[in-house]
Design a protein around this motif. Sequence first.
Motif, PDB file in Angstrom:
ATOM      1  N   GLY A  76      -0.690  40.797  19.669  1.00 42.69           N
ATOM      2  CA  GLY A  76      -1.287  40.280  20.904  1.00 42.69           C
ATOM      3  C   GLY A  76      -2.580  40.969  21.284  1.00 42.69           C
ATOM      4  O   GLY A  76      -3.291  40.488  22.162  1.00 42.69           O
ATOM      5  N   TYR A 125      -7.659  44.582  32.028  1.00 42.96           N
ATOM      6  CA  TYR A 125      -6.213  44.657  31.867  1.00 42.96           C
ATOM      7  C   TYR A 125      -5.587  43.509  32.638  1.00 42.96           C
ATOM      8  O   TYR A 125      -5.661  43.471  33.869  1.00 42.96           O
ATOM      9  N   ASP A 126      -4.984  42.573  31.955  1.00 42.06           N
ATOM     10  CA  ASP A 126      -4.494  41.344  32.577  1.00 42.06           C
ATOM     11  C   ASP A 126      -3.534  40.690  31.589  1.00 42.06           C
ATOM     12  O   ASP A 126      -3.894  40.461  30.436  1.00 42.06           O
ATOM     13  N   TYR A 127      -2.349  40.358  32.049  1.00 43.50           N
ATOM     14  CA  TYR A 127      -1.365  39.838  31.090  1.00 43.50           C
ATOM     15  C   TYR A 127      -1.676  38.426  30.607  1.00 43.50           C
ATOM     16  O   TYR A 127      -0.989  37.911  29.736  1.00 43.50           O
ATOM     17  N   HIS A 128      -2.698  37.805  31.161  1.00 41.88           N
ATOM     18  CA  HIS A 128      -3.078  36.489  30.644  1.00 41.88           C
ATOM     19  C   HIS A 128      -3.807  36.575  29.305  1.00 41.88           C
ATOM     20  O   HIS A 128      -3.769  35.638  28.514  1.00 41.88           O
ATOM     21  N   SER A 129      -4.500  37.658  29.093  1.00 45.45           N
ATOM     22  CA  SER A 129      -5.407  37.702  27.937  1.00 45.45           C
ATOM     23  C   SER A 129      -4.951  38.736  26.910  1.00 45.45           C
ATOM     24  O   SER A 129      -4.138  39.612  27.199  1.00 45.45           O
ATOM     25  N   PRO A 130      -5.462  38.608  25.678  1.00 40.60           N
ATOM     26  CA  PRO A 130      -5.229  39.685  24.712  1.00 40.60           C
ATOM     27  C   PRO A 130      -5.863  40.971  25.240  1.00 40.60           C
ATOM     28  O   PRO A 130      -6.803  40.918  26.029  1.00 40.60           O
ATOM     29  N   GLN A 131      -5.366  42.086  24.816  1.00 45.86           N
ATOM     30  CA  GLN A 131      -5.920  43.359  25.250  1.00 45.86           C
ATOM     31  C   GLN A 131      -6.795  43.951  24.141  1.00 45.86           C
ATOM     32  O   GLN A 131      -6.364  44.075  23.000  1.00 45.86           O
TER      33      GLN A 131
END
Lengths: 346, 346, 346, 346
Positions: A76, A125-131
Amino acid sequence: MEIKVDLFSDTGTRPSQDMRRFMAEAEVGDEQLGEDPSVNRLCRMAAEMMGKDEAIYLPSGLMANQISYAVHTNPGDEIIMDRTAHPIHYEAGAVAVISGASIKALAGEGGIFSAADLKAAIRGYDYHSPQTKVVSIEQTTNLGGGRIWPLERIAEIAKIAAANDLKMHMDGARMLNAAIAAGVAPLDYGQYFDSIWLDLSKGLGAPVGSVLAGSAEFIEKARFWKQRLGGAMRQAGIIAAGGIFALEHNVSRLKEDHEHAKMLAKTIDDQPGLEIDPDTVETNIVLFSVKDNKTELFADELLKQGIRVSRLNGKLRAVTHLDVGRDDIRFAVKNIEKIANQIFPE
Amino acid sequence: MEIKVDLFSDTGTRPSQDMRRFMAEAEVGDEQLGEDPSVNRLCRMAAEMMGKDEAIYLPSGLMANQISYAVHTNPGDEIIMDRTAHPIHYEAGAVAVISGASIKALAGEGGIFSAADLKAAIRGYDYHSPQTKVVSIEQTTNLGGGRIWPLERIAEIAKIAAANDLKMHMDGARMLNAAIAAGVAPLDYGQYFDSIWLDLSKGLGAPVGSVLAGSAEFIEKARFWKQRLGGAMRQAGIIAAGGIFALEHNVSRLKEDHEHAKMLAKTIDDQPGLEIDPDTVETNIVLFSVKDNKTELFADELLKQGIRVSRLNGKLRAVTHLDVGRDDIRFAVKNIEKIANQIFPE
Amino acid sequence: MEIKVDLFSDTGTRPSQDMRRFMAEAEVGDEQLGEDPSVNRLCRMAAEMMGKDEAIYLPSGLMANQISYAVHTNPGDEIIMDRTAHPIHYEAGAVAVISGASIKALAGEGGIFSAADLKAAIRGYDYHSPQTKVVSIEQTTNLGGGRIWPLERIAEIAKIAAANDLKMHMDGARMLNAAIAAGVAPLDYGQYFDSIWLDLSKGLGAPVGSVLAGSAEFIEKARFWKQRLGGAMRQAGIIAAGGIFALEHNVSRLKEDHEHAKMLAKTIDDQPGLEIDPDTVETNIVLFSVKDNKTELFADELLKQGIRVSRLNGKLRAVTHLDVGRDDIRFAVKNIEKIANQIFPE
Amino acid sequence: MEIKVDLFSDTGTRPSQDMRRFMAEAEVGDEQLGEDPSVNRLCRMAAEMMGKDEAIYLPSGLMANQISYAVHTNPGDEIIMDRTAHPIHYEAGAVAVISGASIKALAGEGGIFSAADLKAAIRGYDYHSPQTKVVSIEQTTNLGGGRIWPLERIAEIAKIAAANDLKMHMDGARMLNAAIAAGVAPLDYGQYFDSIWLDLSKGLGAPVGSVLAGSAEFIEKARFWKQRLGGAMRQAGIIAAGGIFALEHNVSRLKEDHEHAKMLAKTIDDQPGLEIDPDTVETNIVLFSVKDNKTELFADELLKQGIRVSRLNGKLRAVTHLDVGRDDIRFAVKNIEKIANQIFPE
Ligand SMILES: [Ca+2]
Ligand SMILES: [Ca+2]
Ligand SMILES: [Ca+2]
Ligand SMILES: [Ca+2]
Ligand SMILES: [Ca+2]
Ligand SMILES: [Ca+2]
């Protein structure tokens, strides 16, 4: 058609008689168990050269990239690299398969992006996007034309990476070309990277393999991935010996390849119908264009004279290397002049 | 701060009293076993609407994208989409994780690329590189500003896809907005795609879910992936009923959202300090810029008046939807005028 | 054939009129953005119930398993579970696809393995093999016949897990059945697990969903995976409300289901031709055998009387639940007696 | 401690002087481009030997397994193999990582399962479960004690595989040992398999590599995976030449290794305190037990005399090979007798 001067790629270099003899006499053991003395010696040499704790011997550079990404990421995550980078075009989509990671491709120049480009590409930092987790740099830039990432640029990139908790990876397929051409020690590059490897089978002339270096912790994790991907071999000392020989004898001579590339670039620049910016030829790769849709024709005419180049995104690429001597270059120069003037009479 | 007019996103639409009543009375069964009558009815409606053999109900649109890619690709393959597409930015890197596929991002305009762009991006058959397998189109383009992929463009794209043995996928998160605005039947879009889905929880106002349609063979494979990803539910008829209600009552009214968006766009275009090309506002998304680094300030002032918009790559985005009526738009218009003139006095 | 008494599975339970009314009145918001008040309330209830920092609402229990494994492992790791466990048989191979992890299947009894079994299965640290990272326990054991993992066994397992740095996961598809039958608070189970979830759509009678609980750090990582797998929904409060209602009204009544199961077990035990160990019927699942290859016939005869059971690995399975009342059980008992005596006249 | 007789594994065999000389003189080219004549020659030899269209050279046997599984499966599928099989224990969990496939482990005897075992393990077509796609057989069985899969058993297995549309794969790490011991031509094994490989670096004495054979279609797909996993090398002819030499000189001599193993087995069987069924020693692997928890002690005493064996699941394993001659075996026999009688005086 007999090929007299093969400028297709430096991957075609062949082991010399001396290298073959050295290999035939190599001490060997079970590499998978860490018991091959030649492999171990090569790894120590490479680790020291790049200023790292340890190194690991691998059957290919592709595997060195993939192992590094797998260690540095979780599924991810995202890896930033230039749009011309090797993993995007020549690794059969391995990053997604092996690491489950995505690639964010930057539009650098000659394969080299800026610190500002990097900064803009790092995701929040956001759980919608890849890190974003890794910055990957190819030294020198193959599709970019053999350009050298300057040490200062690397330092700037590394600073931003550190501030954003990103790992730094160098795909060092031609790192020693950069080191020789720029007069920078591999050690100086190494300091900025969490993982860095050099290829033994290109300009260095060894038959097989790459060596990936990093911290002891990194290499320990890399060992699992080497096993998992099928890179653990047996009496690999035979081929590792080729690498030892190459590091001992074939590094400083890379400057001849660079001189040869400059000779070709100057010739090309002087011909009608051929286009190149000779200042962009920094190492052993010469990328040039042929006008008026004559690219195919020009390459064919060269081949008729026994000179092989490759086609790349509408351009031609000539790569100098160990198996191409001064006389070969003179032969190529003469023929480039002749053919260019035939096709593009002034 | 009480929010009076929420233009943040059309994902926030709430089920109406009538929809809730309809849902509460839904016939249900074990959805995972294919025994839920409401889910089955919704799927038949959606399949017919898009001209496909069958459809499958899913908890989210993201899952519809991921299942489609997983069915259409093998690990190592590549999917072509615009650089603004949802899977690149908002699906947490799922394509690489779930399908082991790579994404080739094209630089379209407003999220829409040309047939020529597509053609140039398709890779040759070569074991060095990922193999291109899917073209993915987002209708309408969310990050692209709610632009509509014209049917003719889709037809051109589909032709190239067919010639290159690529699957066509439509991310139809706002496909019905496009259909209503362009006067094109979903059926007409559907003919060009191997997989196509519509979202029930955005402008349509249902609380949850999407419906993915395709050939019987495609849907059969999709069922395995639905199970594998955790999308198989139980008495899901309760929420599927919301989707049925939405398809029966809330489709044609999307044109009001588009009128509202145009009203906002016109107002914005008329103000000092605000920038927009009103011709690009084709559906319910209004992307605009604020000059002189006042973006933050402008959004804050709107919020003080109870109007919420979102920030997107340095711009502001207002999205119209079911829960924003004509009076709400008038209220927003008035406040946009007032605030723009305060911040940018002429 | 009209089904009068459906003992096929407790997944078929339907929301009651009261639950439907409660759901229809639920406050909702954008679940994906964390703005749905009903979802948030349900998560707080579940987190408290299981003694964890936080919880996350998901469309299925399968997704709760997969997210937990993905958070607890890296690709190449191994998860230990009983050979009867749900992920091995009913999750479409998701563990390998999503986590890249392997499963080590233990041969427990009734789905329950011993601490010694676990200890023997943990692999040493060695780059040749997968690394053991997780112990996964299914409470109650579905294919194992609804058996309860005793708290003491869990404590022993947890001790070994801790000594070997393994994460503990509970697949709590029927955890509340265990809690009610064993008189153990969910909190007491929860203390031993890094991740634990309960299902709302089985015996509890809610239409959709599960709630996964863990530490704040775990849940933060779980959010990325929820998004990645397509589990992020919109106004999911409608269905979450069903879960709230279920936790408030339908937990203690599970004891009736257990009584009903015991009634069935006793009846079965008393019949000629049917085989069961009634002591193994601990919750709402009744696994029994039919002699002389009459399994098929027996199930068909039951169905002719309107009683549906399922077939499972050569046995028959009857599951009691919310939609099967005392009279239904009496009807089933009577028919089991009648049919058994017809097929196996003494 | 100097090791005089190394029975640790046949992976430790070293290239002889003749083999080294042959390798040093090998013609080479760019293997990744298919231009290495020695690699090409080795592949033709191996393909013919196993009766397949084509073959591909790889750095390890592990990679041959992984590539085969990746070609034969889609993510979510299941592979059936014995519980002792190499991929379960020594491939670092690669099957799940690379193929996203699950493994169903069968409880065979000595690593060999029956056709009935296979039949019972094949799953029905159902989207809840992984789909069975491959049967994988290890010839000879390493952890099973070097047992040979009889040709008739293979034929029975293949029949069931065909009836269920399963691919057949042979992990031929020691296939030539089986061929020599059983008097079966590799060709006769090959006819039953969709993919089959032989290892060059074990009993055959080459330093590195395996050769994987199959249909032209299979090999074409395998090339993508070879590239993807980092198995594409450069002037690999140097090491491939070792394989050619091995196939020409070191195959028939494997019967000596088998005689040596039988000599060891007979000796062990005759000693007090040591346990073995000598009939199970069919090739070059000797698995035996030491009574009274003296396993460790016995291995240590052997090592003091310069004889190295390995420990395996509570047993000891001695493997005979190219670098262990008749005198070495006599020396081992003498010492086994002496030590057994010291530890277990009668
Ligand atoms: Ca070379
Ligand atoms: Ca909504
Ligand atoms: Ca596939
Ligand atoms: Ca239910
Ligand atoms: Ca991880
Ligand atoms: Ca060897």
